[in-house]
Design a protein around this motif. Structure first.
Motif, PDB file in Angstrom:
ATOM      1  N   LEU A  19      32.510  41.108  44.797  1.00  0.00           N
ATOM      2  CA  LEU A  19      33.469  40.300  44.058  1.00  0.00           C
ATOM      3  C   LEU A  19      34.864  40.583  44.581  1.00  0.00           C
ATOM      4  CD1 LEU A  19      32.115  41.131  40.495  1.00  0.00           C
ATOM      5  CD2 LEU A  19      31.400  39.275  41.992  1.00  0.00           C
ATOM      6  N   ALA A  20      35.437  39.616  45.264  1.00  0.00           N
ATOM      7  CA  ALA A  20      36.793  39.785  45.793  1.00  0.00           C
ATOM      8  C   ALA A  20      37.784  39.752  44.643  1.00  0.00           C
ATOM      9  CB  ALA A  20      37.103  38.682  46.796  1.00  0.00           C
ATOM     10  N   LEU A  21      38.776  40.617  44.718  1.00  0.00           N
ATOM     11  CA  LEU A  21      39.845  40.588  43.721  1.00  0.00           C
ATOM     12  C   LEU A  21      40.775  39.419  44.034  1.00  0.00           C
ATOM     13  CD1 LEU A  21      40.747  44.379  43.333  1.00  0.00           C
ATOM     14  CD2 LEU A  21      39.075  43.020  42.080  1.00  0.00           C
ATOM     15  N   ASN A  22      41.377  38.867  43.013  1.00  0.00           N
ATOM     16  CA  ASN A  22      42.295  37.743  43.168  1.00  0.00           C
ATOM     17  C   ASN A  22      43.456  38.139  44.075  1.00  0.00           C
ATOM     18  OD1 ASN A  22      44.478  35.862  42.607  1.00  0.00           O
ATOM     19  ND2 ASN A  22      43.221  35.141  40.903  1.00  0.00           N
ATOM     20  N   GLY A  23      43.834  37.243  44.972  1.00  0.00           N
ATOM     21  CA  GLY A  23      44.932  37.503  45.889  1.00  0.00           C
ATOM     22  C   GLY A  23      46.234  37.835  45.198  1.00  0.00           C
ATOM     23  N   ALA A  24      46.415  37.356  43.968  1.00  0.00           N
ATOM     24  CA  ALA A  24      47.640  37.642  43.224  1.00  0.00           C
ATOM     25  C   ALA A  24      47.793  39.132  42.923  1.00  0.00           C
ATOM     26  CB  ALA A  24      47.658  36.851  41.912  1.00  0.00           C
ATOM     27  N   GLN A  45      41.431  37.478  37.235  1.00  0.00           N
ATOM     28  CA  GLN A  45      41.740  38.550  38.176  1.00  0.00           C
ATOM     29  C   GLN A  45      40.728  38.641  39.321  1.00  0.00           C
ATOM     30  OE1 GLN A  45      42.030  42.024  35.644  1.00  0.00           O
ATOM     31  NE2 GLN A  45      43.979  41.354  34.782  1.00  0.00           N
ATOM     32  N   LEU A  46      39.763  37.731  39.319  1.00  0.00           N
ATOM     33  CA  LEU A  46      38.739  37.717  40.359  1.00  0.00           C
ATOM     34  C   LEU A  46      38.986  36.590  41.350  1.00  0.00           C
ATOM     35  CD1 LEU A  46      35.477  38.343  38.315  1.00  0.00           C
ATOM     36  CD2 LEU A  46      36.489  39.855  40.029  1.00  0.00           C
ATOM     37  N   GLY A  47      38.492  36.790  42.546  1.00  0.00           N
ATOM     38  CA  GLY A  47      38.493  35.755  43.569  1.00  0.00           C
ATOM     39  C   GLY A  47      37.077  35.217  43.714  1.00  0.00           C
ATOM     40  N   GLU A  48      36.603  35.152  44.940  1.00  0.00           N
ATOM     41  CA  GLU A  48      35.276  34.610  45.214  1.00  0.00           C
ATOM     42  C   GLU A  48      34.188  35.662  45.066  1.00  0.00           C
ATOM     43  OE1 GLU A  48      34.631  31.690  48.453  1.00  0.00           O
ATOM     44  OE2 GLU A  48      36.660  32.295  49.025  1.00  0.00           O
ATOM     45  N   ILE A  49      32.958  35.157  44.939  1.00  0.00           N
ATOM     46  CA  ILE A  49      31.770  35.990  44.870  1.00  0.00           C
ATOM     47  C   ILE A  49      31.024  35.812  46.191  1.00  0.00           C
ATOM     48  CG2 ILE A  49      29.591  36.395  43.679  1.00  0.00           C
ATOM     49  CD1 ILE A  49      30.906  34.978  41.226  1.00  0.00           C
ATOM     50  N   VAL A  69      34.638  48.460  47.437  1.00  0.00           N
ATOM     51  CA  VAL A  69      34.528  49.604  46.542  1.00  0.00           C
ATOM     52  C   VAL A  69      33.280  49.454  45.689  1.00  0.00           C
ATOM     53  CG1 VAL A  69      35.608  50.753  44.565  1.00  0.00           C
ATOM     54  CG2 VAL A  69      37.023  49.935  46.473  1.00  0.00           C
ATOM     55  N   ASP A  70      32.450  50.479  45.678  1.00  0.00           N
ATOM     56  CA  ASP A  70      31.276  50.503  44.806  1.00  0.00           C
ATOM     57  C   ASP A  70      31.774  50.785  43.388  1.00  0.00           C
ATOM     58  OD1 ASP A  70      28.937  50.991  43.416  1.00  0.00           O
ATOM     59  OD2 ASP A  70      28.307  52.668  44.657  1.00  0.00           O
ATOM     60  N   LEU A  71      31.710  49.792  42.517  1.00  0.00           N
ATOM     61  CA  LEU A  71      32.243  49.932  41.163  1.00  0.00           C
ATOM     62  C   LEU A  71      31.611  51.109  40.436  1.00  0.00           C
ATOM     63  CD1 LEU A  71      34.012  48.936  38.837  1.00  0.00           C
ATOM     64  CD2 LEU A  71      32.147  47.390  38.200  1.00  0.00           C
ATOM     65  N   ALA A  72      30.305  51.227  40.509  1.00  0.00           N
ATOM     66  CA  ALA A  72      29.629  52.319  39.803  1.00  0.00           C
ATOM     67  C   ALA A  72      30.086  53.675  40.330  1.00  0.00           C
ATOM     68  CB  ALA A  72      28.116  52.170  39.947  1.00  0.00           C
ATOM     69  N   GLY A  73      30.183  53.798  41.632  1.00  0.00           N
ATOM     70  CA  GLY A  73      30.627  55.059  42.230  1.00  0.00           C
ATOM     71  C   GLY A  73      32.046  55.413  41.846  1.00  0.00           C
ATOM     72  N   LEU A  74      32.914  54.417  41.833  1.00  0.00           N
ATOM     73  CA  LEU A  74      34.306  54.641  41.443  1.00  0.00           C
ATOM     74  C   LEU A  74      34.394  55.156  40.012  1.00  0.00           C
ATOM     75  CD1 LEU A  74      37.375  54.302  42.071  1.00  0.00           C
ATOM     76  CD2 LEU A  74      37.170  52.018  41.092  1.00  0.00           C
ATOM     77  N   LEU A  75      33.510  54.658  39.154  1.00  0.00           N
ATOM     78  CA  LEU A  75      33.521  55.066  37.748  1.00  0.00           C
ATOM     79  C   LEU A  75      32.736  56.350  37.496  1.00  0.00           C
ATOM     80  CD1 LEU A  75      33.178  51.554  36.075  1.00  0.00           C
ATOM     81  CD2 LEU A  75      35.247  52.909  36.447  1.00  0.00           C
ATOM     82  N   GLY A  76      32.246  56.972  38.579  1.00  0.00           N
ATOM     83  CA  GLY A  76      31.611  58.272  38.440  1.00  0.00           C
ATOM     84  C   GLY A  76      30.099  58.290  38.453  1.00  0.00           C
ATOM     85  N   ALA A  77      29.455  57.147  38.529  1.00  0.00           N
ATOM     86  CA  ALA A  77      27.993  57.122  38.564  1.00  0.00           C
ATOM     87  C   ALA A  77      27.513  57.413  39.986  1.00  0.00           C
ATOM     88  CB  ALA A  77      27.465  55.765  38.106  1.00  0.00           C
ATOM     89  N   LEU A 104      34.800  44.430  44.859  1.00  0.00           N
ATOM     90  CA  LEU A 104      33.939  45.351  44.128  1.00  0.00           C
ATOM     91  C   LEU A 104      32.481  45.024  44.394  1.00  0.00           C
ATOM     92  CD1 LEU A 104      35.746  45.273  40.661  1.00  0.00           C
ATOM     93  CD2 LEU A 104      35.992  46.996  42.470  1.00  0.00           C
ATOM     94  N   LEU A 105      31.693  46.034  44.687  1.00  0.00           N
ATOM     95  CA  LEU A 105      30.251  45.887  44.837  1.00  0.00           C
ATOM     96  C   LEU A 105      29.621  46.114  43.473  1.00  0.00           C
ATOM     97  CD1 LEU A 105      27.763  45.660  46.820  1.00  0.00           C
ATOM     98  CD2 LEU A 105      27.732  48.161  46.715  1.00  0.00           C
ATOM     99  N   VAL A 106      28.830  45.142  43.006  1.00  0.00           N
ATOM    100  CA  VAL A 106      28.130  45.266  41.722  1.00  0.00           C
ATOM    101  C   VAL A 106      26.647  44.989  41.949  1.00  0.00           C
ATOM    102  CG1 VAL A 106      30.150  44.650  40.345  1.00  0.00           C
ATOM    103  CG2 VAL A 106      28.551  42.867  41.036  1.00  0.00           C
TER     104      VAL A 106
END
Length: 175
Positions: A104-109, A47-51, A81-89, A116-118
């Motif tokens: 981390l780019a999400l897969n084009g599919a 489900q991921l694309g490029e880093i 999207v800041d992953l941590a922020g989205l999850l409430g941190a 996502l920013l990690v």
């Protein structure tokens, strides 16, 4: 510049390792392990694309605090999207911390131009890297998969990026 070279080396090593594993008939890792705001997450490789290294994003007014803005990834305008922020941190980051982050780019599919920013990449993981698993806790978001515990007792939460990319909270960036 050094971060970009290190990331390119990591991606090259990752591609070689995956191909070698396929050639040898070894079970290939299922997840990319990442850390964000002290949380440990497993993101499905399919489900991921490029880093990409963090290169900044153009902020967008009147959006959620976890929406970092938009950036161009290989010529495609992508929301970050800041992953941590989205999850409430709530985690304020210094410029130095952002420079050490990855996008981390999400897969084009998944048909959503998002990334996502990690905080940190922690490598590849497969089921064999864990000693226990448990289903997601009752009341968890629908995009939470199973939780896995490694030999050191660290708990890793699997995230279903397809379910996340369809979730109303993810799609509603307006503040």
């Amino acid at each position: 510049m050094a971060n970009r070279e290190a990331l390119k080396d990591f991606q090259a090593r990752l591609a070689v390792r995956l191909q070698e594993a396929r050639d040898e008939g070894v079970s290939v890792s299922s997840w990319l392990a990442v850390e964000s705001a002290g949380g440990h997450f497993l993101l499905p490789l399919a489900q991921l694309g490029e880093i990409f290294p963090w290169g900044g994003a153009q902020s967008v007014p009147y959006t959620q605090s976890w929406f970092m803005g938009v950036t161009s990834l290989r010529g495609t305008l992508t929301g970050v999207v800041d992953l941590a922020g989205l999850l409430g941190a709530v985690q304020p980051r210094s410029e130095q911390a952002l420079l050490e982050s990855s996008v981390l780019a999400l897969n084009g599919a998944l048909e959503v131009n998002a990334a996502l920013l990690v905080d940190r990449l922690a490598g590849l993981r497969g089921v064999q890297a864990f000693v226990a698993s448990e289903p997601s806790a009752q009341g968890s978001p629908v995009y939470f998969g199973s939780a896995y515990v490694d030999e050191q007792g660290m708990r890793w939460q699997e995230l279903d990026l397809q379910a996340l990319s369809r979730h109303p909270a993810f799609l509603s960036i307006s503040a």
